[in-house]
Design an enzyme around this catalytic site. Structure first.
Site, PDB file in Angstrom:
ATOM      1  N   LYS A 216       9.508  -4.271   5.254  1.00 29.67           N
ATOM      2  CA  LYS A 216       9.773  -4.131   6.688  1.00 29.67           C
ATOM      3  C   LYS A 216       9.066  -5.261   7.452  1.00 29.67           C
ATOM      4  O   LYS A 216       9.641  -5.916   8.296  1.00 29.67           O
ATOM      5  CB  LYS A 216       9.274  -2.755   7.150  1.00 29.67           C
ATOM      6  CG  LYS A 216       9.524  -2.472   8.601  1.00 29.67           C
ATOM      7  CD  LYS A 216       9.136  -1.038   8.930  1.00 29.67           C
ATOM      8  CE  LYS A 216       9.150  -0.816  10.434  1.00 29.67           C
ATOM      9  NZ  LYS A 216       8.739   0.538  10.801  1.00 29.67           N
ATOM     10  N   GLU A 222       0.945  -7.256  -1.432  1.00 28.16           N
ATOM     11  CA  GLU A 222       1.469  -7.053  -2.783  1.00 28.16           C
ATOM     12  C   GLU A 222       2.868  -7.663  -2.916  1.00 28.16           C
ATOM     13  O   GLU A 222       3.176  -8.383  -3.872  1.00 28.16           O
ATOM     14  CB  GLU A 222       1.558  -5.551  -3.103  1.00 28.16           C
ATOM     15  CG  GLU A 222       0.230  -4.805  -3.126  1.00 28.16           C
ATOM     16  CD  GLU A 222      -0.203  -4.294  -1.745  1.00 28.16           C
ATOM     17  OE1 GLU A 222       0.302  -4.799  -0.718  1.00 28.16           O
ATOM     18  OE2 GLU A 222      -1.069  -3.402  -1.711  1.00 28.16           O
ATOM     19  N   GLY A 276       8.767   3.008   7.139  1.00 26.61           N
ATOM     20  CA  GLY A 276       8.875   2.529   5.759  1.00 26.61           C
ATOM     21  C   GLY A 276       9.255   3.631   4.776  1.00 26.61           C
ATOM     22  O   GLY A 276      10.167   3.474   3.956  1.00 26.61           O
ATOM     23  N   ARG A 277       8.577   4.769   4.851  1.00 27.47           N
ATOM     24  CA  ARG A 277       8.818   5.840   3.858  1.00 27.47           C
ATOM     25  C   ARG A 277      10.116   6.605   4.121  1.00 27.47           C
ATOM     26  O   ARG A 277      10.463   7.500   3.370  1.00 27.47           O
ATOM     27  CB  ARG A 277       7.620   6.776   3.783  1.00 27.47           C
ATOM     28  CG  ARG A 277       7.159   7.333   5.118  1.00 27.47           C
ATOM     29  CD  ARG A 277       5.759   7.937   5.002  1.00 27.47           C
ATOM     30  NE  ARG A 277       5.221   8.349   6.288  1.00 27.47           N
ATOM     31  CZ  ARG A 277       4.564   7.555   7.118  1.00 27.47           C
ATOM     32  NH1 ARG A 277       4.366   6.290   6.812  1.00 27.47           N
ATOM     33  NH2 ARG A 277       4.088   8.015   8.260  1.00 27.47           N
ATOM     34  N   GLU A 362       1.395  10.272   3.326  1.00 23.79           N
ATOM     35  CA  GLU A 362       1.232   9.223   4.334  1.00 23.79           C
ATOM     36  C   GLU A 362       1.630   9.775   5.714  1.00 23.79           C
ATOM     37  O   GLU A 362       1.123   9.336   6.732  1.00 23.79           O
ATOM     38  CB  GLU A 362       2.078   7.991   3.972  1.00 23.79           C
ATOM     39  CG  GLU A 362       1.630   6.719   4.660  1.00 23.79           C
ATOM     40  CD  GLU A 362       2.219   5.464   4.039  1.00 23.79           C
ATOM     41  OE1 GLU A 362       1.566   4.849   3.182  1.00 23.79           O
ATOM     42  OE2 GLU A 362       3.340   5.090   4.404  1.00 23.79           O
ATOM     43  N   HIS A 393       4.239  20.713 -20.940  1.00 23.52           N
ATOM     44  CA  HIS A 393       3.332  20.390 -22.046  1.00 23.52           C
ATOM     45  C   HIS A 393       2.131  19.590 -21.568  1.00 23.52           C
ATOM     46  O   HIS A 393       1.423  18.996 -22.374  1.00 23.52           O
ATOM     47  CB  HIS A 393       4.094  19.634 -23.137  1.00 23.52           C
ATOM     48  CG  HIS A 393       5.071  20.520 -23.845  1.00 23.52           C
ATOM     49  ND1 HIS A 393       4.738  21.245 -24.971  1.00 23.52           N
ATOM     50  CD2 HIS A 393       6.350  20.854 -23.539  1.00 23.52           C
ATOM     51  CE1 HIS A 393       5.791  21.957 -25.354  1.00 23.52           C
ATOM     52  NE2 HIS A 393       6.778  21.748 -24.498  1.00 23.52           N
ATOM     53  N   LYS A 514      -6.593  -2.344   3.568  1.00 19.06           N
ATOM     54  CA  LYS A 514      -5.850  -3.615   3.494  1.00 19.06           C
ATOM     55  C   LYS A 514      -6.696  -4.759   4.039  1.00 19.06           C
ATOM     56  O   LYS A 514      -6.765  -5.836   3.457  1.00 19.06           O
ATOM     57  CB  LYS A 514      -4.573  -3.528   4.344  1.00 19.06           C
ATOM     58  CG  LYS A 514      -3.449  -2.720   3.755  1.00 19.06           C
ATOM     59  CD  LYS A 514      -2.214  -2.894   4.636  1.00 19.06           C
ATOM     60  CE  LYS A 514      -1.124  -1.912   4.285  1.00 19.06           C
ATOM     61  NZ  LYS A 514       0.009  -1.959   5.198  1.00 19.06           N
TER      62      LYS A 514
HETATM   63  O1  F6P Z   1       1.383   1.719   2.414  1.00 18.84           O
HETATM   64  C1  F6P Z   1       1.424   1.379   3.740  1.00 18.84           C
HETATM   65  C2  F6P Z   1       2.768   0.841   4.150  1.00 18.84           C
HETATM   66  O2  F6P Z   1       2.647   0.408   5.466  1.00 18.84           O
HETATM   67  C3  F6P Z   1       3.901   1.859   4.012  1.00 18.84           C
HETATM   68  O3  F6P Z   1       4.033   2.693   5.099  1.00 18.84           O
HETATM   69  C4  F6P Z   1       5.063   0.991   3.769  1.00 18.84           C
HETATM   70  O4  F6P Z   1       6.102   1.726   3.213  1.00 18.84           O
HETATM   71  C5  F6P Z   1       4.469  -0.022   2.838  1.00 18.84           C
HETATM   72  O5  F6P Z   1       3.173  -0.249   3.342  1.00 18.84           O
HETATM   73  C6  F6P Z   1       5.234  -1.303   2.689  1.00 18.84           C
HETATM   74  O6  F6P Z   1       5.366  -2.001   3.891  1.00 18.84           O
HETATM   75  P1  F6P Z   1       6.432  -3.164   4.065  1.00 18.84           P
HETATM   76  O7  F6P Z   1       7.784  -2.586   3.896  1.00 18.84           O
HETATM   77  O8  F6P Z   1       6.189  -3.711   5.444  1.00 18.84           O
HETATM   78  O9  F6P Z   1       6.152  -4.209   3.021  1.00 18.84           O
END
Ligand code: F6P
Length: 549
Positions: A216, A222, A276-277, A362, A393, A514
């Site tokens: 987003k 990452e 995002g979620r 979250e 199991h 972060k």
């Molecule tokens: O984990 C925190 C977060 O902000 C989530 O809410 C989101 O889904 C994720 O990081 C990834 O964010 P982006 O889509 O901006 O890379």
């Protein structure tokens, strides 16, 4: 219920009349009543406590509730303002107040005739414009009209994203693998340590690999780290001119996509009103559409749309997301349950618990209410789980005989999602058997009747039962029913958030870590730099350096 009897801003759940009534009820006879007795007393219990939403059937008769409990829980939902909050969400009000945003993931699955607007923005029209662009792209990739830099068709797609830009994708890809046919294989890369991509590079051919960068913000550490590794790989193996041919992206950040070199025709936008979620329905689902085809992806959206309608129009008493939220709240507040297990009896849903983990934790893992005051009750429970028999199991021992109280959701489909029915019937049998065992248990008397008389043997074998579960039953696992299932839980999370009084749509709790990670990265690069971390972090860093970090 008149407006005046709904929660006014600032009212704590504990102050609602129904909460007090529920507390009194919870510590009365229902606290000790065994579900076996509740079933024996109420012949209509199964009819009373089952309901349908689109293709999903929910059986919640195996819960520690009776008709009074249900009446009081529904009253609580009314008093807490669930209907008003729901209508505000669908109307595009800025219910995500801390980020001053609307919450309109429901618009992502709207039919073209549905009306969703935020100010001057016609959300429905914008959504369908992006869906149509995705459709053209997906069809062109499948037909080989869009191909790699060296003129080869794409055989593999790698989705790079994390959190909401990964978990929904992974879940849907695994769940719908039986819809892929001869379309490209889709792999997912999320973690920052680089191992997922390192392993994939060993088996993928860069000439036939398309990367989809999902983010987003297009700034997530990452995702950007992995995207740059992939970019260097394509550049090294196919030349710098290949980047534009091998990267597609889903993001709200067009400048960052420009800077990365994403081809203008290969980028798909979404909007700040998509959390995002809750974004799997947006361009974040591009990799899923590449795997299952756009018609199936549209079925997935249509499935969710049916649940949106149910959530909007079904009375609270017969509303599936509301029912699931109320039951979770009941155990959370009055039975001390601090976790809930999600147990799908279809291996294709093995990542569903992880997806729900982010969606719930979250969203509702908060200690501050939407109005800034501290909460006065426990909020979101820990969500965990695993696919059916693997879980049996692994941790069912604790569910049956442990000291923890863990309500569970079983998810079961009538037909197999790709294997033989003989095998699937075994899964069905196990699911039904476990739900019965959790409910009925096995008493000392049962054991003695079965010939086990030694006191110690009896003690070890007693299953107390009276452990609650819901069963969500689908006809089969398909794009439409998966869409329904996810939407049910999305709305369940929202209703729980309303009951807690929190804003389910921000996630400030992930920011601090972060920021700190960035200073540790600097510290790792320049050991002499003066920014001191806490003593333990400094100790571990020194040790890591000695070990070769
Ligand atoms: O984990 C925190 C977060 O902000 C989530 O809410 C989101 O889904 C994720 O990081 C990834 O964010 P982006 O889509 O901006 O890379």
């Amino acid at each position: 219920m008149s407006q005046s009897r709904q929660r006014s801003p600032g009212t704590f759940p504990r102050d609602l009349p129904a909460f007090a009534a529920l507390a009194e009820h919870a510590y009365g006879a229902i606290a000790t009543a065994h579900m076996k007795t509740l079933f024996a007393r109420d012949k209509k219990r199964v009819t009373r406590f089952t309901l349908d939403a689109a293709d999903v059937h929910l059986d919640y008769s195996r819960n520690r509730i009776n008709a009074t409990t249900w009446r009081l829980l529904v009253a609580l939902a009314r008093e807490a303002g669930v209907e008003r909050a729901r209508d505000a969400m669908f109307a595009g009000e800025h219910i995500n107040a801390t980020e001053d945003r609307a919450v309109l993931h429901v618009a992502l699955r709207a039919a073209p005739r549905d009306r969703f607007r935020i100010g001057k923005q016609n959300c429905t029209a914008d959504v369908h414009r992006v869906l149509d662009a995705m459709e053209q792209f997906v069809r062109a990739v499948h037909a080989g009209r869009i191909q790699g830099h060296t003129g080869h068709r794409f055989t593999d797609v790698v989705n790079i994203g994390i959190g909401g830009s990964d978990l929904g994708v992974v879940t849907a890809l695994r769940a719908l693998e039986h819809y892929r046919g001869k379309r490209p294989r889709v792999h997912c890369v999320s973690n920052v340590d680089g191992t997922q991509l390192a392993d994939l590079k060993k088996i993928l051919n860069p000439a036939t690999t398309l990367f989809v960068v999902c983010s987003k913000t297009f700034t997530t550490q990452e995702t950007m780290a992995n995207a740059h590794v992939a970019r260097r790989w394509i550049q090294r193996t196919l030349g710098p001119g290949a980047i534009a041919d091998h990267f597609a992206a889903a993001s709200t950040n067009h400048e960052a996509m420009d800077a990365f070199g994403v081809h203008r025709q290969y980028r798909f936008g979404f909007w700040d009103w998509v959390g995002g979620r809750f974004s799997i329905w947006s361009a974040v689902g591009l990799s899923v559409a590449l795997a299952i085809g756009m018609p199936a992806f549209r079925d997935f959206l249509a499935g969710a749309r049916k649940i949106d309608r149910h959530f909007r129009v079904a009375p609270l008493e017969r509303n599936m997301p509301v029912a699931l939220a109320l039951l979770a709240f009941w155990y959370n507040q009055f039975f001390g349950a601090d976790s809930q297990a999600i147990l799908p009896y279809d291996n294709r849903l093995e990542r569903f618990p992880a997806f729900l983990q982010q969606m719930h934790m979250e969203s509702n893992g908060k200690s501050v209410r939407a109005d800034g005051a501290s909460v006065s009750i426990d909020t979101g429970m820990v969500i965990w789980g695993e696919a059916g028999n693997n879980a049996q199991h692994s941790f069912y021992q604790l569910l049956h005989q442990g000291t923890r109280f863990v309500p569970v959701d079983f998810i079961l489909s009538a037909r197999s999602s790709g294997a033989g029915m003989a095998e699937h019937r075994l899964a069905i049998a196990n699911c039904l058997a476990q739900a019965s065992a959790l409910m009925a248990g096995q008493s000392a008397r049962d054991l003695r009747a079965a010939g086990i008389v030694d006191a110690s043997s009896v003690a070890h074998r007693v299953h107390p039962g009276n452990r609650p579960s819901n069963t969500l039953l689908l006809p089969e696992l398909s794009p439409a029913t998966l869409g329904q299932l996810i939407a049910i839980y999305e709305h369940k999370v929202f209703v729980e958030g309303v009951l807690f009084g929190v804003n389910s749509f921000d996630q400030w709790g992930v920011q601090l870590g972060k920021v700190l990670a960035n200073s540790v990265v600097q510290r790792l690069k320049k050991p002499t730099q003066s920014n001191q971390l806490d003593a333990t972090a400094e100790h571990l860093l020194a040790r890591l350096r000695r070990l070769g970090s």
